[in-house]
Design an enzyme around this catalytic site. Structure first.
Site, short mmCIF file in Angstrom:
data_model
loop_
_atom_site.label_atom_id
_atom_site.label_comp_id
_atom_site.label_asym_id
_atom_site.label_seq_id
_atom_site.Cartn_x
_atom_site.Cartn_y
_atom_site.Cartn_z
N ARG A 156 3.32 -3.38 0.15
CA ARG A 156 3.31 -3.94 -1.20
C ARG A 156 1.88 -4.36 -1.52
NH1 ARG A 156 7.66 -6.24 1.57
NH2 ARG A 156 9.74 -5.77 0.71
N LYS A 180 7.84 -10.31 2.91
CA LYS A 180 8.63 -11.32 2.21
C LYS A 180 9.39 -12.19 3.20
CE LYS A 180 9.45 -8.85 -2.15
NZ LYS A 180 10.49 -8.29 -3.04
N HIS A 252 2.73 -0.07 -6.94
CA HIS A 252 4.04 0.14 -6.31
C HIS A 252 4.41 1.61 -6.29
CE1 HIS A 252 6.77 -2.74 -4.56
NE2 HIS A 252 7.80 -2.05 -4.98
N ARG A 255 3.75 2.95 -2.97
CA ARG A 255 4.79 2.55 -2.01
C ARG A 255 6.01 3.45 -2.16
NH1 ARG A 255 6.84 -1.83 1.07
NH2 ARG A 255 8.92 -2.57 0.52
N HIS A 278 12.10 -3.71 4.57
CA HIS A 278 13.32 -4.09 3.87
C HIS A 278 14.27 -4.81 4.82
CE1 HIS A 278 12.80 -0.68 0.68
NE2 HIS A 278 12.18 -1.80 0.33
N TYR A 287 15.96 5.44 -2.03
CA TYR A 287 15.01 6.55 -1.93
C TYR A 287 15.70 7.84 -1.53
CZ TYR A 287 11.36 3.05 -2.30
OH TYR A 287 10.55 2.04 -2.76
#
Length: 307
Positions: A156, A180, A252, A255, A278, A287
């Site tokens: 990111r 994150k 993004h 990414r 993730h 995806y």
């Protein structure tokens, strides 16, 4: 005892205003949505709260999506907002014991359509990266290193901009990324990104860091401070224009392209999940929808009996 729908709505709106301190604009939206609900029920001769059934609530949701002569069909987002207001009303009158049952508890707002991530074709990625260092300057070397890193690792933009020099291990060809929720992951760095970063570290970063306070951030601005998100967007836009690329591009996008191109190349979805950081493989599986569309397109244009 009978409780008129209009009275229930008024008491509920008063609760939102006084007890929950809802803003005037939000209250107006709730009032408008609930009035539409009350009008729809009145057209069906339903004026008391206790006469409303779960079927009425679900039928109203269907009505929102279909529209009629006086109301246009609502988008998924607008319909979901209205259903939230209706569910809130019924939950409130049930908790306050105006009615014995919460008739809206099993009626859920419509789920928004999944917006598939937009990947850039590999040829366009190469044009973008080549355009980054079209000018021989310290900033151009930085730009190439940043874009190569984003596409080469799937990081990111916030993760890339928070990197310190020590997070890159050129010997093991890997980078430690803080993601994150404080989760860390180690991601391999490809040869193209490593070469671009090495050129930046040797030929450009020392000049940039000398203009600031000597911070340890990997990517620096022209004053020796940490590169900002706005500057990263500007870098991408400038390189895209220089490369002659059209359409919406963002950091993004690189990414998305990283993930899609990996899956197109045969990578396992759980490996891609780990690389992207993730928490759930469900997030990564969006995806796979992109690659299925790509396979379908190739099949339709390539197989002799596909038409």
């Amino acid at each position: 005892m009978t409780y008129p729908i209009e009275r229930g709505i008024k008491i509920y709106l008063d609760h939102l205003a006084v007890e929950r301190g809802l803003a005037a604009n939000s209250l107006q939206a709730y009032r408008r949505d609930l009035q539409r609900y009350a009008d729809w029920l009145e057209d069906r001769a339903i004026t008391a709260l206790e006469d409303i059934t779960p079927s009425h609530v679900s039928d109203f949701l269907a009505h929102l999506r279909e529209g009629d002569e006086t109301h246009q069909a609502l988008s998924t987002t607008s319909a979901a907002r209205t259903v939230v207001a209706v569910r809130g009303l019924h939950r409130f009158v049930f908790k306050e014991q105006y009615v014995d049952v919460d008739v809206a508890v099993d009626v859920h707002p419509p789920a928004p359509q999944k917006r598939l991530p937009k990947a850039i074709p590999l040829s366009d990625v190469e044009k973008l990266l080549d355009a980054a260092d079209a000018v021989d300057s310290p900033l151009a070397l930085r730009d190439r290193a940043l874009l190569e890193f984003l596409y080469g690792t799937g990081a990111r933009i916030s993760e890339a901009l928070s990197l310190d020099i020590d997070d890159i291990d050129t010997d093991s060809r890997a980078v430690r990324i803080k993601g994150k929720g404080g989760r860390e992951r180690v991601v391999p760095v490809g040869s193209y990104a490593l070469r671009a970063i090495d050129s930046y570290l040797v030929r450009a970063r020392p000049l940039l860091v000398s203009k600031g306070r000597g911070i340890s951030r990997l990517f620096l601005n022209s004053r020796g401070g940490g590169l900002s998100r706005q500057s990263a967007w500007a870098i991408l836009r400038t390189c895209a224009e220089r490369a002659g690329l059209e359409g919406e591009l963002s950091p993004h996008s690189l990414r998305h392209s990283f993930a899609t191109h990996l899956l197109d190349g045969g990578a396992d979805v759980r490996v891609v999940q780990e690389l992207l950081g993730h928490a759930s493989v469900t997030t990564t599986q969006v995806y796979t929808l992109v690659t299925v569309d790509h396979l379908r397109e190739v099949y339709a244009t390539s197989h002799p009996r596909a038409q």
